[in-house]
Design a protein around this motif. Sequence first.
Motif, PDB file in Angstrom:
ATOM      1  N   VAL A 198       0.846  -1.201   0.000  1.00  0.00           N
ATOM      2  CA  VAL A 198       0.000   0.000   0.000  1.00  0.00           C
ATOM      3  C   VAL A 198       0.883   1.254   0.000  1.00  0.00           C
ATOM      4  O   VAL A 198       0.642   2.211  -0.740  1.00  0.00           O
ATOM      5  N   MET A 199       1.939   1.227   0.802  1.00  0.00           N
ATOM      6  CA  MET A 199       2.856   2.375   0.859  1.00  0.00           C
ATOM      7  C   MET A 199       3.578   2.575  -0.466  1.00  0.00           C
ATOM      8  O   MET A 199       3.749   3.713  -0.930  1.00  0.00           O
ATOM      9  N   ALA A 200       3.985   1.472  -1.091  1.00  0.00           N
ATOM     10  CA  ALA A 200       4.698   1.581  -2.375  1.00  0.00           C
ATOM     11  C   ALA A 200       3.773   2.136  -3.455  1.00  0.00           C
ATOM     12  O   ALA A 200       4.193   2.936  -4.298  1.00  0.00           O
ATOM     13  N   GLN A 201       2.501   1.729  -3.407  1.00  0.00           N
ATOM     14  CA  GLN A 201       1.532   2.241  -4.374  1.00  0.00           C
ATOM     15  C   GLN A 201       1.318   3.742  -4.174  1.00  0.00           C
ATOM     16  O   GLN A 201       1.266   4.511  -5.136  1.00  0.00           O
ATOM     17  N   LEU A 202       1.230   4.126  -2.912  1.00  0.00           N
ATOM     18  CA  LEU A 202       1.071   5.547  -2.575  1.00  0.00           C
ATOM     19  C   LEU A 202       2.268   6.352  -3.100  1.00  0.00           C
ATOM     20  O   LEU A 202       2.112   7.444  -3.660  1.00  0.00           O
ATOM     21  N   ALA A 203       3.436   5.799  -2.931  1.00  0.00           N
ATOM     22  CA  ALA A 203       4.659   6.439  -3.435  1.00  0.00           C
ATOM     23  C   ALA A 203       4.596   6.565  -4.955  1.00  0.00           C
ATOM     24  O   ALA A 203       4.882   7.626  -5.518  1.00  0.00           O
ATOM     25  N   ALA A 204       4.172   5.491  -5.605  1.00  0.00           N
ATOM     26  CA  ALA A 204       4.092   5.505  -7.070  1.00  0.00           C
ATOM     27  C   ALA A 204       3.055   6.509  -7.552  1.00  0.00           C
ATOM     28  O   ALA A 204       3.192   7.086  -8.633  1.00  0.00           O
ATOM     29  N   ASP A 205       2.025   6.734  -6.734  1.00  0.00           N
ATOM     30  CA  ASP A 205       0.987   7.703  -7.090  1.00  0.00           C
ATOM     31  C   ASP A 205       1.428   9.149  -6.864  1.00  0.00           C
ATOM     32  O   ASP A 205       0.664  10.074  -7.116  1.00  0.00           O
ATOM     33  N   GLY A 206       2.630   9.338  -6.313  1.00  0.00           N
ATOM     34  CA  GLY A 206       3.171  10.693  -6.213  1.00  0.00           C
ATOM     35  C   GLY A 206       3.080  11.347  -4.851  1.00  0.00           C
ATOM     36  O   GLY A 206       3.387  12.536  -4.716  1.00  0.00           O
ATOM     37  N   MET A 207       2.663  10.598  -3.822  1.00  0.00           N
ATOM     38  CA  MET A 207       2.599  11.182  -2.474  1.00  0.00           C
ATOM     39  C   MET A 207       4.008  11.508  -1.983  1.00  0.00           C
ATOM     40  O   MET A 207       4.939  10.760  -2.221  1.00  0.00           O
ATOM     41  N   THR A 208       4.137  12.628  -1.312  1.00  0.00           N
ATOM     42  CA  THR A 208       5.386  12.966  -0.625  1.00  0.00           C
ATOM     43  C   THR A 208       5.413  12.171   0.671  1.00  0.00           C
ATOM     44  O   THR A 208       4.455  12.218   1.444  1.00  0.00           O
TER      45      THR A 208
END
Length: 260
Positions: A198-208
Amino acid sequence: MTGATTAPAHSDITAQRGEPLVVLDGVNKHFGDLHVLKDIDLSVNRGEVVVVLGPSGSGKSTLCRTINRLETIESGTITIDGKALPEEGAALAKLRADVGMVFQSFNLFAHKTILDNVTLGPIKVRKQSKADAEAKAMELLERVGVAHQAKKFPAQLSGGQQQRVAIARSLAMEPKVMLFDEPTSALDPEMINEVLDVMAQLAADGMTMICVTHEMGFARRAADRVIFMADGAILEQAAPEQFFSNPTTDRARDFLGKIL
Ligand code: ADP
Ligand code: MG
Protein backbone atom coordinates in the motif's frame (compact mmCIF):
# COMPACT_ATOMS: atom_id res chain seq x y z
CA MET A 1 15.10 33.95 11.90
CA THR A 2 11.96 33.20 9.96
CA GLY A 3 10.83 30.27 7.88
CA ALA A 4 10.33 32.58 4.94
CA THR A 5 14.04 32.65 4.16
CA THR A 6 14.15 28.98 3.27
CA ALA A 7 10.63 28.54 1.98
CA PRO A 8 9.77 28.64 -1.70
CA ALA A 9 8.59 32.11 -2.67
CA HIS A 10 5.20 31.01 -3.93
CA SER A 11 3.88 27.72 -2.75
CA ASP A 12 0.37 26.58 -3.39
CA ILE A 13 -1.26 23.35 -4.42
CA THR A 14 -0.58 24.00 -8.07
CA ALA A 15 3.16 24.11 -7.46
CA GLN A 16 5.31 21.69 -9.38
CA ARG A 17 6.40 18.30 -8.21
CA GLY A 18 10.04 18.59 -7.20
CA GLU A 19 9.88 21.84 -5.30
CA PRO A 20 10.64 21.78 -1.55
CA LEU A 21 7.57 20.84 0.48
CA VAL A 22 9.00 20.03 3.91
CA VAL A 23 12.04 22.07 4.93
CA LEU A 24 13.94 21.78 8.20
CA ASP A 25 16.67 24.32 8.75
CA GLY A 26 19.04 24.07 11.70
CA VAL A 27 16.60 22.17 13.90
CA ASN A 28 17.70 21.37 17.44
CA LYS A 29 15.85 19.47 20.14
CA HIS A 30 16.85 18.34 23.62
CA PHE A 31 15.18 16.06 26.11
CA GLY A 32 16.78 17.39 29.29
CA ASP A 33 20.53 17.01 28.75
CA LEU A 34 20.08 14.71 25.81
CA HIS A 35 20.63 16.44 22.47
CA VAL A 36 18.24 14.39 20.31
CA LEU A 37 18.21 16.45 17.12
CA LYS A 38 21.47 18.17 16.22
CA ASP A 39 21.32 20.92 13.61
CA ILE A 40 19.06 18.99 11.30
CA ASP A 41 18.87 20.40 7.77
CA LEU A 42 16.51 18.49 5.54
CA SER A 43 14.53 19.42 2.48
CA VAL A 44 11.99 17.00 1.08
CA ASN A 45 10.56 17.78 -2.32
CA ARG A 46 7.00 17.39 -3.43
CA GLY A 47 6.48 13.83 -4.61
CA GLU A 48 9.72 12.63 -3.06
CA VAL A 49 9.93 9.46 -0.97
CA VAL A 50 12.56 9.61 1.76
CA VAL A 51 13.38 6.59 3.91
CA VAL A 52 14.98 7.36 7.27
CA LEU A 53 17.28 4.67 8.66
CA GLY A 54 19.36 4.50 11.78
CA PRO A 55 19.91 2.63 15.00
CA SER A 56 17.41 2.72 17.84
CA GLY A 57 17.61 5.97 19.78
CA SER A 58 19.09 7.98 16.91
CA GLY A 59 16.18 10.45 16.84
CA LYS A 60 14.09 9.13 13.94
CA SER A 61 10.77 9.22 15.79
CA THR A 62 11.55 12.61 17.29
CA LEU A 63 12.29 13.91 13.81
CA CYS A 64 8.88 12.75 12.58
CA ARG A 65 7.14 14.11 15.65
CA THR A 66 8.69 17.56 15.26
CA ILE A 67 7.45 17.72 11.66
CA ASN A 68 3.84 17.60 12.77
CA ARG A 69 4.61 19.42 15.97
CA LEU A 70 3.87 16.66 18.39
CA GLU A 71 7.23 17.86 19.75
CA THR A 72 8.40 21.44 19.99
CA ILE A 73 11.89 22.47 18.85
CA GLU A 74 14.34 24.82 20.54
CA SER A 75 15.97 26.36 17.52
CA GLY A 76 15.75 26.25 13.78
CA THR A 77 12.73 26.39 11.51
CA ILE A 78 10.37 23.89 9.97
CA THR A 79 8.18 24.87 7.06
CA ILE A 80 5.50 22.84 5.33
CA ASP A 81 4.59 24.06 1.88
CA GLY A 82 6.22 27.39 2.61
CA LYS A 83 4.46 27.98 5.91
CA ALA A 84 6.18 27.93 9.29
CA LEU A 85 4.77 25.46 11.78
CA PRO A 86 2.08 27.23 13.78
CA GLU A 87 2.27 27.22 17.57
CA GLU A 88 -1.30 26.32 18.44
CA GLY A 89 -4.99 26.67 17.75
CA ALA A 90 -6.83 26.31 14.48
CA ALA A 91 -3.68 26.81 12.41
CA LEU A 92 -2.02 23.90 14.18
CA ALA A 93 -5.05 21.67 13.62
CA LYS A 94 -4.91 22.58 9.94
CA LEU A 95 -1.21 21.76 9.81
CA ARG A 96 -1.83 18.39 11.43
CA ALA A 97 -4.39 17.71 8.72
CA ASP A 98 -1.78 18.55 6.07
CA VAL A 99 0.75 16.19 7.61
CA GLY A 100 -0.54 12.64 7.84
CA MET A 101 1.15 10.35 10.32
CA VAL A 102 1.04 6.59 10.67
CA PHE A 103 2.60 5.03 13.75
CA GLN A 104 3.67 1.57 14.74
CA SER A 105 0.50 1.26 16.82
CA PHE A 106 -2.51 1.86 14.64
CA ASN A 107 -4.42 4.03 17.14
CA LEU A 108 -7.82 3.42 15.60
CA PHE A 109 -10.84 4.32 17.72
CA ALA A 110 -11.86 0.94 19.12
CA HIS A 111 -15.51 1.84 19.65
CA LYS A 112 -16.03 3.21 16.15
CA THR A 113 -16.50 1.29 12.92
CA ILE A 114 -13.77 1.25 10.28
CA LEU A 115 -15.85 3.63 8.17
CA ASP A 116 -16.42 6.02 11.09
CA ASN A 117 -12.71 5.95 11.89
CA VAL A 118 -11.98 7.19 8.38
CA THR A 119 -14.77 9.79 8.16
CA LEU A 120 -14.31 11.39 11.59
CA GLY A 121 -11.45 13.75 10.65
CA PRO A 122 -12.87 14.87 7.31
CA ILE A 123 -16.24 15.68 8.94
CA LYS A 124 -14.80 17.42 12.02
CA VAL A 125 -11.70 19.12 10.66
CA ARG A 126 -12.28 19.37 6.92
CA LYS A 127 -16.01 20.12 7.43
CA GLN A 128 -17.11 17.65 4.79
CA SER A 129 -20.69 16.39 4.70
CA LYS A 130 -21.24 12.87 6.05
CA ALA A 131 -22.23 11.65 2.58
CA ASP A 132 -19.15 13.11 0.91
CA ALA A 133 -16.86 11.85 3.66
CA GLU A 134 -18.32 8.35 3.42
CA ALA A 135 -18.04 8.21 -0.34
CA LYS A 136 -14.40 9.30 -0.16
CA ALA A 137 -13.72 6.90 2.72
CA MET A 138 -15.10 3.94 0.77
CA GLU A 139 -12.85 4.85 -2.16
CA LEU A 140 -9.83 4.93 0.14
CA LEU A 141 -10.77 1.70 1.90
CA GLU A 142 -11.08 0.14 -1.55
CA ARG A 143 -7.64 1.46 -2.44
CA VAL A 144 -6.06 -0.15 0.64
CA GLY A 145 -8.06 -3.36 0.18
CA VAL A 146 -10.37 -3.31 3.20
CA ALA A 147 -13.62 -1.86 1.82
CA HIS A 148 -15.49 -5.07 2.64
CA GLN A 149 -14.64 -4.51 6.34
CA ALA A 150 -16.11 -1.00 6.51
CA LYS A 151 -18.89 -1.84 8.98
CA LYS A 152 -16.66 -3.82 11.34
CA PHE A 153 -14.81 -2.62 14.42
CA PRO A 154 -11.01 -2.46 14.58
CA ALA A 155 -10.64 -5.49 16.87
CA GLN A 156 -12.34 -7.64 14.22
CA LEU A 157 -9.54 -6.92 11.73
CA SER A 158 -6.00 -8.27 11.55
CA GLY A 159 -3.09 -6.01 12.41
CA GLY A 160 -2.21 -5.58 8.74
CA GLN A 161 -5.78 -4.63 7.91
CA GLN A 162 -5.92 -2.17 10.82
CA GLN A 163 -2.72 -0.52 9.68
CA ARG A 164 -4.12 -0.18 6.16
CA VAL A 165 -7.22 1.47 7.68
CA ALA A 166 -4.90 3.83 9.57
CA ILE A 167 -3.29 4.77 6.27
CA ALA A 168 -6.71 5.32 4.66
CA ARG A 169 -7.73 7.45 7.64
CA SER A 170 -4.69 9.68 7.17
CA LEU A 171 -5.26 9.93 3.43
CA ALA A 172 -8.88 10.97 3.99
CA MET A 173 -7.56 14.27 5.32
CA GLU A 174 -5.87 14.87 1.96
CA PRO A 175 -2.45 15.44 3.50
CA LYS A 176 0.36 17.10 1.60
CA VAL A 177 2.90 14.77 3.13
CA MET A 178 2.68 11.42 4.88
CA LEU A 179 4.98 10.44 7.74
CA PHE A 180 5.38 6.77 8.59
CA ASP A 181 7.13 5.79 11.82
CA GLU A 182 7.95 2.08 11.69
CA PRO A 183 4.47 1.25 10.38
CA THR A 184 5.16 -2.49 10.11
CA SER A 185 7.19 -3.06 13.28
CA ALA A 186 4.23 -4.29 15.33
CA LEU A 187 2.93 -6.62 12.62
CA ASP A 188 3.25 -10.36 12.24
CA PRO A 189 5.67 -11.11 9.39
CA GLU A 190 2.99 -12.33 7.00
CA MET A 191 1.20 -8.97 7.23
CA ILE A 192 4.17 -6.73 6.58
CA ASN A 193 4.05 -6.89 2.80
CA GLU A 194 0.38 -6.00 2.50
CA VAL A 195 1.15 -2.72 4.30
CA LEU A 196 4.39 -2.07 2.38
CA ASP A 197 2.54 -2.69 -0.90
CA VAL A 198 0.00 0.00 0.00
CA MET A 199 2.86 2.38 0.86
CA ALA A 200 4.70 1.58 -2.38
CA GLN A 201 1.53 2.24 -4.37
CA LEU A 202 1.07 5.55 -2.58
CA ALA A 203 4.66 6.44 -3.43
CA ALA A 204 4.09 5.50 -7.07
CA ASP A 205 0.99 7.70 -7.09
CA GLY A 206 3.17 10.69 -6.21
CA MET A 207 2.60 11.18 -2.47
CA THR A 208 5.39 12.97 -0.63
CA MET A 209 6.51 10.53 2.06
CA ILE A 210 8.97 10.38 4.93
CA CYS A 211 9.23 6.79 6.14
CA VAL A 212 11.11 5.46 9.12
CA THR A 213 11.39 1.74 8.48
CA HIS A 214 13.76 -1.17 8.84
CA GLU A 215 12.34 -2.76 5.70
CA MET A 216 15.30 -2.49 3.36
CA GLY A 217 13.40 -4.06 0.47
CA PHE A 218 10.90 -1.22 0.67
CA ALA A 219 13.72 1.33 0.84
CA ARG A 220 15.30 -0.14 -2.28
CA ARG A 221 12.12 -0.28 -4.29
CA ALA A 222 10.28 2.86 -3.18
CA ALA A 223 12.75 5.43 -1.84
CA ASP A 224 14.15 8.26 -3.92
CA ARG A 225 16.58 8.99 -1.12
CA VAL A 226 17.81 7.26 2.00
CA ILE A 227 18.76 9.27 5.07
CA PHE A 228 20.95 7.69 7.70
CA MET A 229 20.74 9.11 11.22
CA ALA A 230 22.88 8.36 14.26
CA ASP A 231 23.03 10.17 17.60
CA GLY A 232 20.60 12.86 16.50
CA ALA A 233 22.43 13.86 13.33
CA ILE A 234 22.02 13.07 9.66
CA LEU A 235 25.28 11.34 8.75
CA GLU A 236 24.53 10.32 5.18
CA GLN A 237 22.00 10.85 2.44
CA ALA A 238 22.07 9.12 -0.89
CA ALA A 239 20.02 7.25 -3.46
CA PRO A 240 19.20 3.80 -2.07
CA GLU A 241 21.40 1.84 -4.48
CA GLN A 242 24.32 4.09 -3.63
CA PHE A 243 23.72 4.00 0.12
CA PHE A 244 23.34 0.23 0.31
CA SER A 245 26.29 -0.58 -1.95
CA ASN A 246 28.61 2.16 -0.83
CA PRO A 247 27.91 3.68 2.60
CA THR A 248 30.54 6.29 3.39
CA THR A 249 30.59 6.34 7.20
CA ASP A 250 31.65 3.64 9.65
CA ARG A 251 28.37 4.09 11.54
CA ALA A 252 26.33 3.32 8.43
CA ARG A 253 28.54 0.37 7.46
CA ASP A 254 28.19 -0.99 10.98
CA PHE A 255 24.39 -0.48 10.91
CA LEU A 256 24.01 -2.19 7.54
CA GLY A 257 26.25 -5.02 8.67
CA LYS A 258 23.85 -5.74 11.51
CA ILE A 259 20.60 -5.60 9.62
CA LEU A 260 21.37 -6.97 6.14
P1 ADP B 1 14.49 6.44 17.36
O1 ADP B 1 13.10 6.64 16.87
O2 ADP B 1 15.55 6.66 16.33
O3 ADP B 1 14.66 5.12 18.05
P2 ADP B 1 13.77 8.50 19.27
O4 ADP B 1 13.52 9.73 18.49
O5 ADP B 1 12.60 7.74 19.75
O6 ADP B 1 14.79 7.55 18.47
O7 ADP B 1 14.64 8.85 20.55
C1 ADP B 1 15.84 9.59 20.47
C2 ADP B 1 16.39 9.74 21.88
O8 ADP B 1 15.53 10.57 22.63
C3 ADP B 1 16.49 8.43 22.64
O9 ADP B 1 17.66 8.46 23.44
C4 ADP B 1 15.26 8.42 23.48
O10 ADP B 1 15.44 7.68 24.65
C5 ADP B 1 15.07 9.89 23.78
N1 ADP B 1 13.67 10.29 23.97
C6 ADP B 1 12.67 10.12 23.06
N2 ADP B 1 11.51 10.64 23.52
C7 ADP B 1 11.79 11.13 24.76
C8 ADP B 1 11.01 11.81 25.75
N3 ADP B 1 9.72 12.09 25.56
N4 ADP B 1 11.63 12.16 26.89
C9 ADP B 1 12.95 11.90 27.10
N5 ADP B 1 13.75 11.28 26.20
C10 ADP B 1 13.18 10.90 25.04
MG1 MG C 1 11.49 5.38 16.81
